[in-house]
Write a protein that holds these residues in place. Structure first.
Motif, PDB file in Angstrom:
ATOM      1  N   ASP A 168       0.832  -1.211   0.000  1.00  0.00           N
ATOM      2  CA  ASP A 168       0.000   0.000   0.000  1.00  0.00           C
ATOM      3  C   ASP A 168       0.865   1.260   0.000  1.00  0.00           C
ATOM      4  N   ALA A 169       1.970   1.224   0.727  1.00  0.00           N
ATOM      5  CA  ALA A 169       2.867   2.374   0.749  1.00  0.00           C
ATOM      6  C   ALA A 169       3.501   2.594  -0.620  1.00  0.00           C
ATOM      7  N   ALA A 170       3.859   1.490  -1.292  1.00  0.00           N
ATOM      8  CA  ALA A 170       4.423   1.614  -2.637  1.00  0.00           C
ATOM      9  C   ALA A 170       3.397   2.196  -3.604  1.00  0.00           C
ATOM     10  N   ALA A 171       2.143   1.773  -3.484  1.00  0.00           N
ATOM     11  CA  ALA A 171       1.091   2.320  -4.343  1.00  0.00           C
ATOM     12  C   ALA A 171       0.869   3.804  -4.061  1.00  0.00           C
ATOM     13  N   ALA A 172       0.900   4.191  -2.795  1.00  0.00           N
ATOM     14  CA  ALA A 172       0.725   5.601  -2.442  1.00  0.00           C
ATOM     15  C   ALA A 172       1.879   6.446  -2.973  1.00  0.00           C
ATOM     16  N   ARG A 173       3.088   5.903  -2.920  1.00  0.00           N
ATOM     17  CA  ARG A 173       4.230   6.652  -3.445  1.00  0.00           C
ATOM     18  C   ARG A 173       4.140   6.798  -4.957  1.00  0.00           C
ATOM     19  N   LEU A 174       3.672   5.757  -5.643  1.00  0.00           N
ATOM     20  CA  LEU A 174       3.484   5.848  -7.083  1.00  0.00           C
ATOM     21  C   LEU A 174       2.497   6.959  -7.432  1.00  0.00           C
TER      22      LEU A 174
END
Length: 422
Positions: free
Chosen positions: A396-402
């Motif tokens: 989820d953090a990777a998706a938010a950073r994207l």
């Protein structure tokens, strides 16, 4: 920075039936590998969305060319003094006239119309660039969603593998008489539930890849990605600055305002009357002679002074000026939010990494303690659930950073991978 999202242990095969079913589903329709994002974006020039944007510019350019056109001349032929009473019963006393009439625009009508058409082309190009950046943002989100869907399958399959390993350990303890048979049933139930989550993740993956293909204008669809997008983003110490006056949304609003001003000028000048010059030749049958004729006419602006169109154009201008001011305020707020979100996304990613490392170590120790008979099964299951949740937090953090990077790229006038958008 290492990529904990991609550092999960290699997956082991689930069941033969699940593998065969997935292979048959993948083979049921032709598909292809999605190229790296930068190449995919460049390859979407023929996507329906991009074609529509090109058509909008072509339309404005066509109107600008039409604005340069001058009024067409009028050719007229007229016969007088015929088919009347004597001595005009025949054509012996007729007067035949061949005449050319040319309207001449005065008062700057044509120049103002051309200026309005040129401003319309500038506005169309500005709108198109803003729309292309929005499209690049949507494509990046869809590309990332497809990659995230792949990662969620990996996460679910890893959880099935780990739950299966726990189940084998429980079975061994049950056979040795160190655990009740109920514990084995509990673990088997959980494994079956996790396998259902794998199927759900695969279904979500189909939808994510279908949306990516539709956005890219690909009829055959995609089955996988040639290059991951999530690992490209590293933590940075600072972002920006971004000049709000150079952002695509503001430049589009500014161009619309300028075009509206030119349309007001064109509407006001449209009220100026056109001068019509007439030149011709007349044949006088009575005298058997020819004579030139010339004339000049101008309409009297008594009733139509184009006030309605002027008022409408002025109202459009006021609306465009308000949108311009509002867009500038919104862009400034978006820039501030995007910079803050990117800082927060990096911090969230770092925290998620640490959480995952801690959860993995806790699960490892809980597994050792359970197999040694020093802790109950519930502690092992709880530790594994925490680790699975930590993996989800990382994803989820990777998706938010994207998404944060995509928003920042949109405001900066580039794609998410840094290519400028024209």
């Amino acid at each position: 920075m290492s990529d904990p999202v991609g550092s999960w242990r290699p997956r082991r095969a689930l069941t033969a039936m699940a593998s065969i079913g997935w292979a048959l589903a993948a083979a049921s329709a032709p598909a292809q590998t999605a190229p790296p994002f930068a190449q995919l974006y460049n390859d979407t020039r023929n996507a329906p969305h991009q074609i529509a944007l090109d058509a909008e510019v072509d339309r404005a350019e066509g109107l600008a060319r039409q604005a340069q056109a001058r009024p067409n001349p009028t050719l007229s032929v007229m016969t007088e003094n015929v088919a009347g009473q004597s001595p005009y019963r025949g054509f012996d006393r007729s007067e035949n006239t061949l005449q050319v009439n040319q309207a001449i625009e005065i008062g700057g009508k044509r120049s103002s119309r051309i200026a309005a058409g040129t401003a319309g082309v500038v506005a169309a190009n500005a709108r198109t660039r803003d729309a292309r950046l929005a499209y690049a943002y949507d494509l990046a989100i869809a590309y990332g969603a497809a990659e995230i869907a792949d990662r969620r399958i990996e996460l679910a399959e890893d959880e099935v593998d780990e739950a299966s390993a726990d189940m084998r350990a429980v079975r061994a303890l049950v056979q040795a008489g160190k655990e009740a048979r109920l514990r084995r049933l509990q673990v088997e139930t959980e494994v079956n539930a996790l396998r259902a989550l794998v199927d759900a993740a695969r279904a979500e993956r189909v939808g994510a890849y279908a949306r990516l293909a539709a956005l890219a204008g690909e009829e055959t669809g995609f089955t996988d990605l040639a290059e991951p997008l999530l690992p490209r983003f590293e933590t940075k110490t600072g972002y920006g600055p971004i000049d709000p006056l150079q952002t695509a949304p503001y430049l589009a609003a500014k161009a619309e305002r300028d075009a509206a001003r030119q349309r007001v000028s064109a509407a006001r000048r449209q009220a100026n009357p056109d001068l019509t010059v007439s030149v011709g030749v007349r044949r006088l049958e009575t005298d058997k002679a020819n004579a030139l004729i010339a004339g000049l006419s101008v309409p009297l602006p008594l009733f139509d002074r184009n006030r309605g169109n002027v008022d409408a154009a002025e109202a459009d201008l006021r609306a465009a000026e308000a949108r311009d001011a509002g867009t500038l305020l919104n862009v400034k707020a978006e820039i501030a939010a995007a910079l803050a979100l990117n800082e927060a996304a990096d911090a969230r990613m770092a925290a998620a990494d640490r959480t995952l490392l801690t959860a993995q170590e806790a699960y490892r120790l809980a597994r050792i303690a359970y197999e040694a008979g020093k802790s109950p099964l519930l502690e092992l299951l709880a530790a594994r659930h925490v680790m699975g949740a930590a993996r989800g937090v990382v994803l989820d953090a990777a998706a938010a950073r994207l998404e944060a990077r995509a928003r920042l790229a949109h405001l900066d006038g580039t794609t998410i991978t840094g290519e400028p958008v024209q």
